[in-house]
Motif scaffolding. Structure first.
Motif, PDB file in Angstrom:
ATOM      1  N   THR B 117       0.843  -1.185   0.000  1.00 20.95           N
ATOM      2  CA  THR B 117       0.000   0.000   0.000  1.00 20.95           C
ATOM      3  C   THR B 117       0.879   1.235   0.000  1.00 20.95           C
ATOM      4  O   THR B 117       1.892   1.278   0.689  1.00 20.95           O
ATOM      5  CB  THR B 117      -0.881   0.031   1.258  1.00 20.95           C
ATOM      6  OG1 THR B 117      -1.510  -1.228   1.421  1.00 20.95           O
ATOM      7  CG2 THR B 117      -1.941   1.107   1.163  1.00 20.95           C
ATOM      8  N   VAL B 118       0.489   2.211  -0.770  1.00 21.68           N
ATOM      9  CA  VAL B 118       1.190   3.489  -0.730  1.00 21.68           C
ATOM     10  C   VAL B 118       0.345   4.438   0.111  1.00 21.68           C
ATOM     11  O   VAL B 118      -0.800   4.704  -0.209  1.00 21.68           O
ATOM     12  CB  VAL B 118       1.394   4.064  -2.140  1.00 21.68           C
ATOM     13  CG1 VAL B 118       2.088   5.409  -2.053  1.00 21.68           C
ATOM     14  CG2 VAL B 118       2.198   3.127  -2.993  1.00 21.68           C
ATOM     15  N   SER B 119       0.904   4.871   1.216  1.00 21.33           N
ATOM     16  CA  SER B 119       0.177   5.769   2.087  1.00 21.33           C
ATOM     17  C   SER B 119       0.531   7.211   1.730  1.00 21.33           C
ATOM     18  O   SER B 119       1.688   7.596   1.807  1.00 21.33           O
ATOM     19  CB  SER B 119       0.536   5.472   3.538  1.00 21.33           C
ATOM     20  OG  SER B 119      -0.046   6.428   4.373  1.00 21.33           O
ATOM     21  N   ILE B 120      -0.462   7.959   1.312  1.00 21.04           N
ATOM     22  CA  ILE B 120      -0.224   9.358   0.960  1.00 21.04           C
ATOM     23  C   ILE B 120      -0.535  10.214   2.170  1.00 21.04           C
ATOM     24  O   ILE B 120      -1.682  10.322   2.594  1.00 21.04           O
ATOM     25  CB  ILE B 120      -1.081   9.784  -0.245  1.00 21.04           C
ATOM     26  CG1 ILE B 120      -0.740   8.918  -1.464  1.00 21.04           C
ATOM     27  CG2 ILE B 120      -0.882  11.265  -0.559  1.00 21.04           C
ATOM     28  CD1 ILE B 120      -1.547   9.243  -2.686  1.00 21.04           C
ATOM     29  N   LYS B 121       0.504  10.778   2.743  1.00 19.52           N
ATOM     30  CA  LYS B 121       0.300  11.647   3.895  1.00 19.52           C
ATOM     31  C   LYS B 121       0.404  13.080   3.404  1.00 19.52           C
ATOM     32  O   LYS B 121       1.497  13.609   3.247  1.00 19.52           O
ATOM     33  CB  LYS B 121       1.361  11.377   4.957  1.00 19.52           C
ATOM     34  CG  LYS B 121       1.239  10.005   5.560  1.00 19.52           C
ATOM     35  CD  LYS B 121       2.030   9.908   6.833  1.00 19.52           C
ATOM     36  CE  LYS B 121       1.769   8.566   7.486  1.00 19.52           C
ATOM     37  NZ  LYS B 121       2.180   8.526   8.860  1.00 19.52           N
ATOM     38  N   ALA B 122      -0.740  13.664   3.130  1.00 16.41           N
ATOM     39  CA  ALA B 122      -0.721  15.002   2.548  1.00 16.41           C
ATOM     40  C   ALA B 122      -1.393  15.996   3.462  1.00 16.41           C
ATOM     41  O   ALA B 122      -2.270  15.659   4.251  1.00 16.41           O
ATOM     42  CB  ALA B 122      -1.414  14.979   1.193  1.00 16.41           C
ATOM     43  N   ILE B 146      -3.831   2.368  -2.580  1.00 15.83           N
ATOM     44  CA  ILE B 146      -3.363   3.556  -1.873  1.00 15.83           C
ATOM     45  C   ILE B 146      -4.203   3.822  -0.630  1.00 15.83           C
ATOM     46  O   ILE B 146      -5.273   3.266  -0.452  1.00 15.83           O
ATOM     47  CB  ILE B 146      -3.348   4.824  -2.764  1.00 15.83           C
ATOM     48  CG1 ILE B 146      -4.757   5.153  -3.251  1.00 15.83           C
ATOM     49  CG2 ILE B 146      -2.389   4.664  -3.906  1.00 15.83           C
ATOM     50  CD1 ILE B 146      -4.862   6.531  -3.816  1.00 15.83           C
ATOM     51  N   ASN B 147      -3.682   4.656   0.209  1.00 18.53           N
ATOM     52  CA  ASN B 147      -4.357   5.004   1.449  1.00 18.53           C
ATOM     53  C   ASN B 147      -4.153   6.495   1.682  1.00 18.53           C
ATOM     54  O   ASN B 147      -3.025   6.957   1.769  1.00 18.53           O
ATOM     55  CB  ASN B 147      -3.751   4.177   2.586  1.00 18.53           C
ATOM     56  CG  ASN B 147      -4.383   4.478   3.904  1.00 18.53           C
ATOM     57  OD1 ASN B 147      -4.183   5.542   4.472  1.00 18.53           O
ATOM     58  ND2 ASN B 147      -5.156   3.551   4.419  1.00 18.53           N
ATOM     59  N   TYR B 148      -5.281   7.215   1.751  1.00 19.83           N
ATOM     60  CA  TYR B 148      -5.171   8.637   2.077  1.00 19.83           C
ATOM     61  C   TYR B 148      -5.106   8.745   3.586  1.00 19.83           C
ATOM     62  O   TYR B 148      -6.095   8.486   4.261  1.00 19.83           O
ATOM     63  CB  TYR B 148      -6.378   9.416   1.579  1.00 19.83           C
ATOM     64  CG  TYR B 148      -6.603   9.354   0.090  1.00 19.83           C
ATOM     65  CD1 TYR B 148      -5.658   9.882  -0.774  1.00 19.83           C
ATOM     66  CD2 TYR B 148      -7.752   8.807  -0.439  1.00 19.83           C
ATOM     67  CE1 TYR B 148      -5.863   9.834  -2.140  1.00 19.83           C
ATOM     68  CE2 TYR B 148      -7.971   8.765  -1.801  1.00 19.83           C
ATOM     69  CZ  TYR B 148      -7.019   9.277  -2.647  1.00 19.83           C
ATOM     70  OH  TYR B 148      -7.220   9.227  -3.991  1.00 19.83           O
ATOM     71  N   SER B 149      -3.960   9.093   4.101  1.00 23.71           N
ATOM     72  CA  SER B 149      -3.799   9.146   5.545  1.00 23.71           C
ATOM     73  C   SER B 149      -4.655  10.265   6.139  1.00 23.71           C
ATOM     74  O   SER B 149      -4.590  11.409   5.701  1.00 23.71           O
ATOM     75  CB  SER B 149      -2.330   9.391   5.868  1.00 23.71           C
ATOM     76  OG  SER B 149      -2.112   9.180   7.219  1.00 23.71           O
ATOM     77  N   THR B 150      -5.471   9.909   7.112  1.00 22.74           N
ATOM     78  CA  THR B 150      -6.352  10.899   7.733  1.00 22.74           C
ATOM     79  C   THR B 150      -6.383  10.716   9.237  1.00 22.74           C
ATOM     80  O   THR B 150      -5.927   9.710   9.760  1.00 22.74           O
ATOM     81  CB  THR B 150      -7.799  10.756   7.234  1.00 22.74           C
ATOM     82  OG1 THR B 150      -8.215   9.412   7.465  1.00 22.74           O
ATOM     83  CG2 THR B 150      -7.931  11.091   5.777  1.00 22.74           C
ATOM     84  N   GLN B 151      -6.971  11.702   9.884  1.00 19.82           N
ATOM     85  CA  GLN B 151      -7.167  11.604  11.324  1.00 19.82           C
ATOM     86  C   GLN B 151      -8.614  11.229  11.590  1.00 19.82           C
ATOM     87  O   GLN B 151      -9.488  11.591  10.817  1.00 19.82           O
ATOM     88  CB  GLN B 151      -6.927  12.973  11.963  1.00 19.82           C
ATOM     89  CG  GLN B 151      -5.484  13.284  12.163  1.00 19.82           C
ATOM     90  CD  GLN B 151      -5.301  14.671  12.691  1.00 19.82           C
ATOM     91  OE1 GLN B 151      -6.155  15.530  12.487  1.00 19.82           O
ATOM     92  NE2 GLN B 151      -4.203  14.902  13.356  1.00 19.82           N
ATOM     93  N   PRO B 152      -8.849  10.519  12.669  1.00 18.36           N
ATOM     94  CA  PRO B 152     -10.248  10.251  12.989  1.00 18.36           C
ATOM     95  C   PRO B 152     -10.965  11.522  13.442  1.00 18.36           C
ATOM     96  O   PRO B 152     -10.365  12.405  14.043  1.00 18.36           O
ATOM     97  CB  PRO B 152     -10.161   9.238  14.126  1.00 18.36           C
ATOM     98  CG  PRO B 152      -8.810   9.404  14.703  1.00 18.36           C
ATOM     99  CD  PRO B 152      -7.921   9.881  13.604  1.00 18.36           C
ATOM    100  N   VAL B 153     -12.243  11.600  13.098  1.00 23.12           N
ATOM    101  CA  VAL B 153     -13.046  12.739  13.539  1.00 23.12           C
ATOM    102  C   VAL B 153     -13.551  12.447  14.934  1.00 23.12           C
ATOM    103  O   VAL B 153     -14.022  11.347  15.204  1.00 23.12           O
ATOM    104  CB  VAL B 153     -14.257  12.922  12.600  1.00 23.12           C
ATOM    105  CG1 VAL B 153     -15.152  14.040  13.096  1.00 23.12           C
ATOM    106  CG2 VAL B 153     -13.808  13.189  11.198  1.00 23.12           C
ATOM    107  N   VAL B 154     -13.432  13.393  15.800  1.00 23.23           N
ATOM    108  CA  VAL B 154     -14.047  13.223  17.115  1.00 23.23           C
ATOM    109  C   VAL B 154     -15.473  13.718  16.981  1.00 23.23           C
ATOM    110  O   VAL B 154     -15.746  14.912  16.962  1.00 23.23           O
ATOM    111  CB  VAL B 154     -13.267  14.001  18.193  1.00 23.23           C
ATOM    112  CG1 VAL B 154     -13.890  13.766  19.543  1.00 23.23           C
ATOM    113  CG2 VAL B 154     -11.822  13.559  18.193  1.00 23.23           C
TER     114      VAL B 154
END
Lengths: 201, 164
Positions: B117-122, B146-154
């Motif tokens: 997997t290619v993790s795109i941390k943008a 691919i994986n769009y790196s994200t943060q979880p929403v609180v």
């Protein structure tokens, strides 16, 4: 000549705390807290000779989502707020125009999709669209599928989709858990397509 | 003689610090378990967007990272303020992404190369033009997962519902 029994000297543990602190600080500096999480997506492969699929898909089976450079959404040629996107995507997927989907509870509108297997959501973004907006739109569309799958799982087995998925992961092949998971995916396959990037300003 | 001894015993004994190492070790173990090693020194700022439909990246050894964002202040003199791509420890051109990914992939066992997997941390402020270019590069070298790196929403509302 019995000697007085010698006491065993106590080991001085005072420096132990220092050592532990040193290690602790080392770990604080060299590690990060963030866990790798994100939206998993699959890119389409590049094909040399493009099959003319576009012609075979009926216009009504495509849910067109366009994001412009000002981060505005155009859904099926109408302006839309992102908060409404999930709801209308769900309506589109679940429409069941030809009545072939046994699990769908859609309106069977003739202008919307035939069935979830044919319903394709197409996202196209401009070069000027912000990544933030793009991720939120993708997220909303994936959430639409997730919600529909959740509903189906709740109706049939009284569990949510994530539980079904977890159960399938640990189960052996051709077990009931695996079949359930497969069934859900068959009813609502995730069909998110991305248009070839356009370099329009 | 006995009088003097009594005087000495009255002094307050030193506070025992024997449990201090234990406490520190406890903290240490917590950090060892809860954190991960920093792989690279980030030269670009990455403020991840947030999302709800997130999945965890299971196999760390099958992930290849691409960082995208505006260079940090220290590097702005050299690389400017426009968003750039960082591969490993270096800021690189978009055209190098393909080569980088194939190199990472060649280090993975052949049977599992397709699972990479290619993790795109943008950064959230990056324009999609740059991201699309990267995606085109990835398609060229057939790295499609691919994986769009994200943060979880609180999500306060959701948390409230689940507690009901």
């Amino acid at each position: 000549m019995a000697r007085k029994k010698r006491e065993i000297a106590e080991i001085n543990a005072g420096s132990m705390a220092d050592i532990a602190f040193l290690l602790l600080i080392f770990f604080l500096v060299t590690t990060t807290m963030d866990i790798d999480k994100g939206l998993n997506r699959l890119l389409p492969p590049i094909e040399e000779d493009k099959p003319e699929i576009q012609d075979q898909i009926k216009e009504k089976n495509i849910f067109v989502v366009v994001i412009n450079a000002n981060n505005q959404l155009l859904v099926e040629n109408e302006y839309m707020e992102i908060s409404e996107l999930r709801e209308s995507a769900m309506e589109f997927i679940d429409n069941n125009g030809d009545g072939s989907c046994m699990e769908c509870g859609g309106d069977q509108s003739p202008t919307s999709s035939d069935n979830p297997k044919k319903a394709i959501i197409s996202i196209s973004s401009d070069r000027g669209t912000s990544y933030d907006m793009y991720v939120s739109v993708t997220n909303e569309l994936m959430a639409a599928y997730h919600e529909l799958r959740d509903d189906l799982c709740m109706r049939k087995w009284g569990k949510d989709y994530d539980t079904i998925k977890e159960e399938a992961k640990d189960a052996e092949d051709d077990s009931e858990a695996k079949d359930r998971y497969k069934y859900v995916q068959e009813v609502y396959p995730l069909l998110l397509s991305e248009a070839e990037p356009k370099s329009v300003g | 003689m006995s009088h003097i001894k009594k005087e000495k015993a009255r002094e307050t004994p030193a506070v025992s610090t024997a449990s201090l190492p234990d406490i520190v070790f406890m903290l240490l173990f917590f950090f060892m378990v809860a954190t991960t090693m920093r792989e690279v020194e980030l030269k670009v700022t990455v403020g991840k967007p947030s999302a709800t439909e997130i999945q965890k990246l299971e196999r760390k050894d099958l992930v290849c990272y691409v960082y995208v964002g505006a260079p940090k202040t220290d590097y702005q003199a050299k690389f400017g303020t426009e968003p750039r791509v960082q591969l490993d420890d270096q800021i690189a051109a978009v055209s190098e992404v393909g080569f980088f990914v194939t190199q990472v992939r060649s280090d993975i066992a052949e049977a599992e190369q397709s699972k990479m997997t290619v993790s795109i941390k943008a950064d959230g402020n990056v324009k999609m033009g740059l991201i699309s270019d990267i995606k085109q590069e990835l398609r060229q070298v057939n790295a499609l997962l691919i994986n769009y790196s994200t943060q979880p929403v609180v999500d306060a509302e959701k948390m409230f519902e689940s507690n009901m």
